[in-house]
Design a protein around this motif. Structure first.
Motif, PDB file in Angstrom:
ATOM      1  N   ARG A 338       0.978  -1.258  -0.112  1.00 43.74           N
ATOM      2  CA  ARG A 338      -0.025  -0.023  -0.003  1.00 43.74           C
ATOM      3  C   ARG A 338       1.099   1.148  -0.051  1.00 43.74           C
ATOM      4  NH1 ARG A 338      -4.944  -1.545   4.302  1.00 43.74           N
ATOM      5  NH2 ARG A 338      -5.205  -3.517   3.454  1.00 43.74           N
ATOM      6  N   HIS A 339       2.131   1.295   1.068  1.00 45.99           N
ATOM      7  CA  HIS A 339       2.788   2.206   0.910  1.00 45.99           C
ATOM      8  C   HIS A 339       3.540   2.680  -0.641  1.00 45.99           C
ATOM      9  CE1 HIS A 339       6.701   3.961   2.689  1.00 45.99           C
ATOM     10  NE2 HIS A 339       6.092   4.854   2.048  1.00 45.99           N
ATOM     11  N   PHE A 340       3.916   1.518  -1.214  1.00 46.82           N
ATOM     12  CA  PHE A 340       4.417   1.600  -2.565  1.00 46.82           C
ATOM     13  C   PHE A 340       3.390   2.075  -3.744  1.00 46.82           C
ATOM     14  CE2 PHE A 340       4.850  -1.030  -6.551  1.00 46.82           C
ATOM     15  CZ  PHE A 340       5.899  -0.333  -7.118  1.00 46.82           C
ATOM     16  N   ASN A 341       2.178   1.699  -3.436  1.00 44.32           N
ATOM     17  CA  ASN A 341       1.084   2.213  -4.447  1.00 44.32           C
ATOM     18  C   ASN A 341       0.758   3.658  -4.175  1.00 44.32           C
ATOM     19  OD1 ASN A 341       0.953  -0.380  -5.552  1.00 44.32           O
ATOM     20  ND2 ASN A 341      -0.699  -0.847  -4.328  1.00 44.32           N
ATOM     21  N   ALA A 342       1.012   3.875  -2.927  1.00 44.86           N
ATOM     22  CA  ALA A 342       0.820   5.399  -2.704  1.00 44.86           C
ATOM     23  C   ALA A 342       1.680   6.319  -2.990  1.00 44.86           C
ATOM     24  CB  ALA A 342       0.253   5.588  -1.148  1.00 44.86           C
ATOM     25  N   THR A 343       3.118   5.932  -3.152  1.00 41.50           N
ATOM     26  CA  THR A 343       4.262   6.973  -3.322  1.00 41.50           C
ATOM     27  C   THR A 343       5.085   6.487  -4.226  1.00 41.50           C
ATOM     28  OG1 THR A 343       5.379   5.572  -1.649  1.00 41.50           O
ATOM     29  CG2 THR A 343       4.142   7.278  -0.620  1.00 41.50           C
ATOM     30  N   GLY A 344       5.322   5.198  -4.665  1.00 44.65           N
ATOM     31  CA  GLY A 344       6.459   4.782  -5.616  1.00 44.65           C
ATOM     32  C   GLY A 344       7.638   4.423  -4.792  1.00 44.65           C
ATOM     33  N   TRP A 345       7.789   4.276  -3.417  1.00 41.37           N
ATOM     34  CA  TRP A 345       8.745   4.127  -2.966  1.00 41.37           C
ATOM     35  C   TRP A 345       8.335   2.644  -1.788  1.00 41.37           C
ATOM     36  CZ3 TRP A 345      13.721   4.433  -1.791  1.00 41.37           C
ATOM     37  CH2 TRP A 345      14.224   4.077  -0.392  1.00 41.37           C
ATOM     38  N   MET A 346       9.555   1.987  -1.933  1.00 45.62           N
ATOM     39  CA  MET A 346       9.523   0.846  -0.814  1.00 45.62           C
ATOM     40  C   MET A 346      10.797   0.577  -0.376  1.00 45.62           C
ATOM     41  SD  MET A 346       8.411  -3.226  -1.379  1.00 45.62           S
ATOM     42  CE  MET A 346       6.746  -2.942  -2.164  1.00 45.62           C
ATOM     43  N   HIS A 347      10.798   0.162   1.031  1.00 53.45           N
ATOM     44  CA  HIS A 347      12.130   0.078   1.705  1.00 53.45           C
ATOM     45  C   HIS A 347      12.895  -1.147   1.234  1.00 53.45           C
ATOM     46  CE1 HIS A 347      14.607  -0.974   5.203  1.00 53.45           C
ATOM     47  NE2 HIS A 347      14.611  -0.147   5.500  1.00 53.45           N
ATOM     48  N   ASN A 348      14.023  -1.381   1.285  1.00 57.71           N
ATOM     49  CA  ASN A 348      14.861  -2.424   0.625  1.00 57.71           C
ATOM     50  C   ASN A 348      14.407  -3.690   1.389  1.00 57.71           C
ATOM     51  OD1 ASN A 348      16.931  -4.008  -0.577  1.00 57.71           O
ATOM     52  ND2 ASN A 348      17.932  -4.203   1.262  1.00 57.71           N
ATOM     53  N   ARG A 349      14.290  -3.951   2.906  1.00 61.25           N
ATOM     54  CA  ARG A 349      14.003  -5.020   3.488  1.00 61.25           C
ATOM     55  C   ARG A 349      12.436  -5.350   3.016  1.00 61.25           C
ATOM     56  NH1 ARG A 349      15.499  -9.528   5.954  1.00 61.25           N
ATOM     57  NH2 ARG A 349      17.400  -8.167   5.921  1.00 61.25           N
ATOM     58  N   LEU A 350      11.854  -4.582   2.706  1.00 64.14           N
ATOM     59  CA  LEU A 350      10.217  -4.700   2.480  1.00 64.14           C
ATOM     60  C   LEU A 350      10.237  -5.396   0.899  1.00 64.14           C
ATOM     61  CD1 LEU A 350       8.396  -1.879   4.125  1.00 64.14           C
ATOM     62  CD2 LEU A 350       8.643  -4.300   4.660  1.00 64.14           C
ATOM     63  N   ARG A 351      11.107  -4.761   0.076  1.00 63.67           N
ATOM     64  CA  ARG A 351      11.238  -5.427  -1.370  1.00 63.67           C
ATOM     65  C   ARG A 351      11.712  -6.942  -1.168  1.00 63.67           C
ATOM     66  NH1 ARG A 351      13.546  -0.272  -4.856  1.00 63.67           N
ATOM     67  NH2 ARG A 351      13.321   1.190  -3.477  1.00 63.67           N
ATOM     68  N   MET A 352      12.547  -7.209  -0.332  1.00 66.59           N
ATOM     69  CA  MET A 352      12.799  -8.679  -0.104  1.00 66.59           C
ATOM     70  C   MET A 352      11.856  -9.219   0.313  1.00 66.59           C
ATOM     71  SD  MET A 352      16.641  -8.720   0.949  1.00 66.59           S
ATOM     72  CE  MET A 352      16.543  -7.857   2.441  1.00 66.59           C
TER      73      MET A 352
END
Ligand SMILES: Cc1cc2nc3c(=O)[nH]c(=O)nc-3n(C[C@H](O)[C@H](O)[C@H](O)COP(=O)(O)OP(=O)(O)OC[C@H]3O[C@@H](n4cnc5c(N)ncnc54)[C@H](O)[C@@H]3O)c2cc1C
Length: 480
Positions: A338-352
């Motif tokens: 949801r954070h990614f969809n709202a901003t285009g950002w994702m933290h590295n740990r969460l990408r993994m």
């Protein structure tokens, strides 16, 4: 190659190096030519392929280019901005201003390599030079390879050689702390550029401006680095916790070249902490994946470990949709998406975590997730995205072994212990305490009522069982 100063003008073509400071190709053009006309092209091949007319990257590029033009104007010069096919527009421009040559910094992505080869040929046919420079990496292409000329396939020995070779560059030792500024007096005067630019507001480009989570441009990149450096010693401890400001947030700036990689590496080396050397390692991962893409371009659509290329991923379309939309019933995965969809950002740990969840829990082909990230990430970088996905899917170079599968609930307890990241992005779970927030499906009815969140009504039931799916994933890989 032109050696002494050439009185004929040259073009300098900005691409993913949207800065004046420490720009190798720009410096070379200014050193060799009496007048340099800077140019930027909104490449219609790239823009037309973007499915979302609200793509945030166009706002970032547009605003960075506007800042760049203002900086060039402050030096009495300017920036020619075109919108179209570089293969047509650059030769036209070179003809119009009678440029002796074009200078640019190298780009290693497959499309860019083909485009640049074609432009170099066209320029050569008309007796004009095409000069490209290493700028977005410390080491490129075959700079770092094994003694037998083979590319490295494992990160640690690659990094060792990288660090050893770095000591031999002019970037160490007495290198000045401040980046080089080129002799900007040789920029062509603004009057000589009049009438060449196309209209390039966001509307002219066919895009809608977006709010971004970070400031575009060279000045903002400098501020971000300056803000990060006092925290670099804590990088090792903080970098895995998405609720902390533990990482630099510089990936977008590195992607578009609003900051120089040399400046980042020098900044990391000036610090003696273990945090700084861990951060430097991450910058080396970036170059490792760029080298892999350059030497093994098949990874764009195939598994690096070819035995896993034909896995018949049994995952379901509706699970892919739930993953994309952040309604899997796994709170940390949902918060990240949801954070990614709202901003285009994702933290590295969460990408993994999200990438491993898609491939090992939902058993969906990594290429689908990779494409979803490629569409939405503001810092999308083909090499790192592909490398990160293939690492998480266990199909890549030096990847996570297929039997070592993250448990998304344990990851959540470990890296978001007080649930504050989940509470920010999955507000319906805010009422749960720190024990239940990571796995609300296990909370009894009373606890769910107290939290004002009934799982299955207010928040999705888990769409799969992690333990069952883990066994299926291992079977899928061991049978491949
Ligand atoms: C599935 C997946 C997809 C990814 N997609 C991208 C992508 O499209 N673009 C991108 O820049 N990074 C990507 N990464 C790597 C990493 O997640 C981001 O670079 C990082 O989160 C950016 O945050 P930061 O700038 O605060 O990084 P910091 O932690 O401050 O690191 C500094 C810089 O090092 C580089 N870096 C850090 N980690 C990695 C890594 N694992 N691999 C390669 N380079 C790294 C980045 O340039 C980053 O800006 C991906 C990782 C995974 C697991």
């Amino acid at each position: 190659m032109t050696t002494l100063t050439d009185t004929a003008p040259a073009l300098f073509w900005f691409r993913r190096d949207l800065r004046i400071a420490d720009n190798t190709g720009l410096e070379a053009a200014l050193a060799r030519h009496g007048a340099v006309l800077p140019v930027f092209i909104f490449d219609s091949h790239i823009l037309d392929d973007l499915s979302d007319r609200r793509d945030r990257r166009i706002t970032f590029i547009h605003d960075s280019v506007r800042e760049l033009r203002a900086k060039l104007r402050a030096h009495g010069s300017g920036l020619i901005v075109l919108h179209g096919d570089p293969l047509l527009r650059l030769p036209e421009l070179a003809e119009a201003v009678d440029a002796a040559a074009i200078y640019t910094n190298r780009d290693y992505e497959p499309y860019a390599k083909l485009r640049d080869d074609a432009i170099a040929r066209m320029f050569a046919e008309r007796g004009r030079g095409f000069y490209s420079f290493k700028d977005q990496v410390i080491f490129e292409q075959r700079d770092i390879e094994k003694a037998n000329g083979e590319p490295y396939r494992v990160f640690t020995p690659y990094k060792k050689t990288w660090l050893r070779r770095f000591e031999e560059t002019e970037l160490t030792g007495d290198a000045p702390d401040t980046p080089r500024e080129a002799d900007l007096s040789r920029l062509a005067p603004s009057a000589s550029m009049k009438g060449y630019s196309d209209a390039w507001t966001m509307a002219d480009l066919g895009f809608e401006a977006r709010e971004l989570w970070l400031e575009p441009g060279e000045d903002a990149a400098q501020q971000r680095l300056a803000h990060f450096l006092p925290r670099i010693s804590r990088y090792g401890e903080d970098r895995d916790f998405p609720a902390r400001e533990g990482t630099s947030g510089l990936s977008v700036h590195l992607r578009f070249g609003t900051i120089s990689i040399r400046e980042c590496v020098r900044a990391a080396r000036r610090e003696t902490s273990s945090g700084a050397s861990t951060w430097l390692s991450e910058l080396i991962w970036r170059e490792f994946y760029m080298m892999i893409l350059d030497r093994f371009p098949f990874v764009v659509s195939h598994a690096f470990q070819q035995q896993y290329d034909d896995i018949a991923w049994p995952g379901k379309d509706e699970h892919f949709d739930a993953w994309c939309e952040g309604r899997t019933g796994y709170p940390l995965v949902d918060a990240a998406m949801r954070h990614f969809n709202a901003t285009g950002w994702m933290h590295n740990r969460l990408r993994m975590i999200t990438a491993m969840f898609l491939t090992k829990d939902l058993l969906i082909d990594w290429r689908r997730g990779e494409a979803w990230f490629a569409e939405g990430l503001l810092d999308f970088e083909l090499a790192s995205n592909n490398g990160g996905w293939q690492w998480s899917a266990s199909t890549g170079v030096d990847a996570a072994p297929y039997f070592r599968i993250f448990n998304p609930i344990l990851q959540s307890r470990k890296f978001d212990p007080d649930g504050s990241y989940i509470r920010t992005w999955v507000p319906e779970l805010r009422g749960f305490d720190n024990t239940h927030i990571h796995w609300p499906a296990a909370a009894d009815t009373h606890t769910q009522r107290e939290a004002a969140c009934i799982v299955g009504e207010d928040y999705p039931l888990p769409i799969v069982d992690h333990h069952e799916q883990k066994d299926k994933a291992i079977a899928l890989f061991s049978g491949a």
